[in-house]
Motif scaffolding. Structure first.
Motif, PDB file in Angstrom:
ATOM      1  N   PRO A 187     -20.525 -28.983   8.845  1.00  0.00           N
ATOM      2  CA  PRO A 187     -20.351 -28.953   7.411  1.00  0.00           C
ATOM      3  C   PRO A 187     -21.347 -27.875   6.830  1.00  0.00           C
ATOM      4  CG  PRO A 187     -19.482 -30.940   7.756  1.00  0.00           C
ATOM      5  CD  PRO A 187     -19.795 -30.660   9.179  1.00  0.00           C
ATOM      6  N   SER A 188     -22.512 -28.021   7.013  1.00  0.00           N
ATOM      7  CA  SER A 188     -24.301 -27.691   6.571  1.00  0.00           C
ATOM      8  C   SER A 188     -24.066 -25.950   7.128  1.00  0.00           C
ATOM      9  CB  SER A 188     -25.274 -28.370   7.416  1.00  0.00           C
ATOM     10  OG  SER A 188     -25.421 -29.496   6.956  1.00  0.00           O
ATOM     11  N   PHE A 248     -22.897 -20.215   6.203  1.00  0.00           N
ATOM     12  CA  PHE A 248     -22.655 -19.164   6.545  1.00  0.00           C
ATOM     13  C   PHE A 248     -22.103 -18.404   4.803  1.00  0.00           C
ATOM     14  CE2 PHE A 248     -18.498 -16.727   7.477  1.00  0.00           C
ATOM     15  CZ  PHE A 248     -18.654 -15.994   8.345  1.00  0.00           C
ATOM     16  N   TYR A 249     -22.023 -19.626   4.386  1.00  0.00           N
ATOM     17  CA  TYR A 249     -21.451 -18.597   3.355  1.00  0.00           C
ATOM     18  C   TYR A 249     -22.120 -18.524   2.147  1.00  0.00           C
ATOM     19  CZ  TYR A 249     -16.107 -19.132   3.921  1.00  0.00           C
ATOM     20  OH  TYR A 249     -15.113 -18.590   4.553  1.00  0.00           O
ATOM     21  N   ALA A 250     -23.493 -18.283   2.030  1.00  0.00           N
ATOM     22  CA  ALA A 250     -25.037 -18.306   1.050  1.00  0.00           C
ATOM     23  C   ALA A 250     -25.314 -17.703   2.183  1.00  0.00           C
ATOM     24  CB  ALA A 250     -25.888 -19.560   1.794  1.00  0.00           C
ATOM     25  N   TYR A 255     -12.904 -27.396   2.236  1.00  0.00           N
ATOM     26  CA  TYR A 255     -14.472 -25.897   1.767  1.00  0.00           C
ATOM     27  C   TYR A 255     -14.063 -26.390   0.053  1.00  0.00           C
ATOM     28  CZ  TYR A 255     -13.394 -22.106   4.679  1.00  0.00           C
ATOM     29  OH  TYR A 255     -14.123 -20.920   5.913  1.00  0.00           O
ATOM     30  N   SER A 256     -14.162 -27.711  -0.517  1.00  0.00           N
ATOM     31  CA  SER A 256     -14.584 -27.786  -1.864  1.00  0.00           C
ATOM     32  C   SER A 256     -16.210 -27.632  -1.919  1.00  0.00           C
ATOM     33  CB  SER A 256     -14.512 -29.637  -1.915  1.00  0.00           C
ATOM     34  OG  SER A 256     -13.497 -29.355  -1.918  1.00  0.00           O
ATOM     35  N   PRO A 257     -17.314 -28.493  -0.761  1.00  0.00           N
ATOM     36  CA  PRO A 257     -18.768 -27.368  -1.113  1.00  0.00           C
ATOM     37  C   PRO A 257     -19.157 -26.349  -1.149  1.00  0.00           C
ATOM     38  CG  PRO A 257     -17.818 -29.483   0.607  1.00  0.00           C
ATOM     39  CD  PRO A 257     -17.016 -28.782   0.447  1.00  0.00           C
ATOM     40  N   ASP A 307     -16.282 -18.353  -5.171  1.00  0.00           N
ATOM     41  CA  ASP A 307     -16.541 -17.577  -6.705  1.00  0.00           C
ATOM     42  C   ASP A 307     -17.488 -17.213  -6.531  1.00  0.00           C
ATOM     43  OD1 ASP A 307     -14.265 -19.131  -7.348  1.00  0.00           O
ATOM     44  OD2 ASP A 307     -14.913 -20.489  -8.344  1.00  0.00           O
ATOM     45  N   GLU A 308     -18.478 -16.843  -5.870  1.00  0.00           N
ATOM     46  CA  GLU A 308     -19.293 -16.023  -6.836  1.00  0.00           C
ATOM     47  C   GLU A 308     -19.491 -14.545  -5.757  1.00  0.00           C
ATOM     48  OE1 GLU A 308     -21.912 -16.347  -9.264  1.00  0.00           O
ATOM     49  OE2 GLU A 308     -20.979 -17.753  -9.676  1.00  0.00           O
TER      50      GLU A 308
END
Length: 276
Positions: A138-139, A144-146, A177-179, A185-186
């Motif tokens: 999860p981390s 990855f998305y950050a 994917y909630s977190p 969105d960004e």
């Protein structure tokens, strides 16, 4: 086999890609035989890619010449769109240039019709070899998305973001994917505000995972936020995978409210009505 609803494929590879072993002409002839009318050839270039076995370099002079020749050779038979899949990861290309610097140079060095921007790396590691089994998954998903968001704020010299949620193929489970909804969105807003699209990439089906890339929730959100530029790509490395599961992909897009899909020429989207 039912007839494919659309006559294009906008994510394909040939023997110019390190992970494809089928020749350039054989891939084109296979596309013609399968009924494709418009084919984007988007071979890999991942400058500085960290896997020495598959460095994803390109012989640019030869590749560019092959693309130009194919446009003329196959005129009236199939529309060849001159593309490239550029790898985005931000590491160093050499002592003086970053991956993003070299990616920008390579994209601008030729009159491409279409550029896919793709993430194949987890910061300094490639996703294929990354040890997710012993990681806090999860981390790693959040990171990855950050990382994707950070990179896209620096680099936008592409037309469509490739296989958006590619990490789902490698991470080993379908995570909640909630977190990461806010950061996704960004990313989507960044793409939309800069006139960039996304693709529905069907390549996971040939690996038996049945995972949409991007996953359905991301496609839905892209549409809700006003995103309109959508391409379909098989990521084919062999002719039998052209337009693989495209009818399912078209149905998915139509169900989510998309009324058009795109092809590209001269880096400009061409809109076509969804055939459903």
């Amino acid at each position: 086999m039912s007839k494919c609803l659309i006559d294009c494929d906008f994510h394909t590879h040939t023997g110019f890609s390190d992970d494809c072993y089928v020749s350039f002409d054989t891939m084109i002839e296979g596309a013609i035989a399968s009924g494709i009318r418009t084919l984007a050839i988007t071979d890999h270039y991942d400058p500085g890619y960290p896997d020495p076995e598959f460095p994803f370099t390109l012989e640019f002079d030869e590749y560019h010449r092959a693309l130009d020749d194919a446009v003329s050779k196959y005129a009236g038979v199939i529309n060849i769109r001159k593309g490239m899949e550029i790898g985005i990861w931000g590491g160093m290309f050499n002592e003086s240039m970053t991956n993003l610097d070299e990616a920008d140079r390579a994209v601008n060095a030729f009159d491409h019709d279409f550029i896919i921007g793709s993430f194949h790396c987890m910061r300094q590691d490639d996703l294929y070899r990354y040890d997710f089994a012993n990681a806090d998954r999860p981390s790693e998903l959040e990171d990855f998305y950050a990382f994707m968001h950070e990179s896209l704020r620096k680099f936008m010299n592409f037309d469509v973001l490739g296989h958006f949620s590619i990490i789902d193929r490698y991470i080993g489970e379908i995570l909640d994917y909630s977190p990461v909804e806010d950061i996704i969105d960004e990313i989507l807003k960044l793409l939309i505000n800069n006139g960039k699209g996304i693709e529905i990439n069907t390549s996971s089906f040939k690996y038996g995972t049945g995972i949409w890339l991007p996953r359905e929730s991301i496609l839905r959100r892209y549409h809700e936020l006003g995103g309109e530029i959508l391409t379909f790509g098989s990521d084919a490395h062999e002719p039998q995978y052209y337009r693989y599961h495209f009818n399912d992909a078209v149905q998915l897009a139509a169900n989510l409210g998309f009324r058009y899909y795109c092809t590209f020429k001269n880096r400009t989207p061409e809109f076509h009505r969804m055939p459903l």
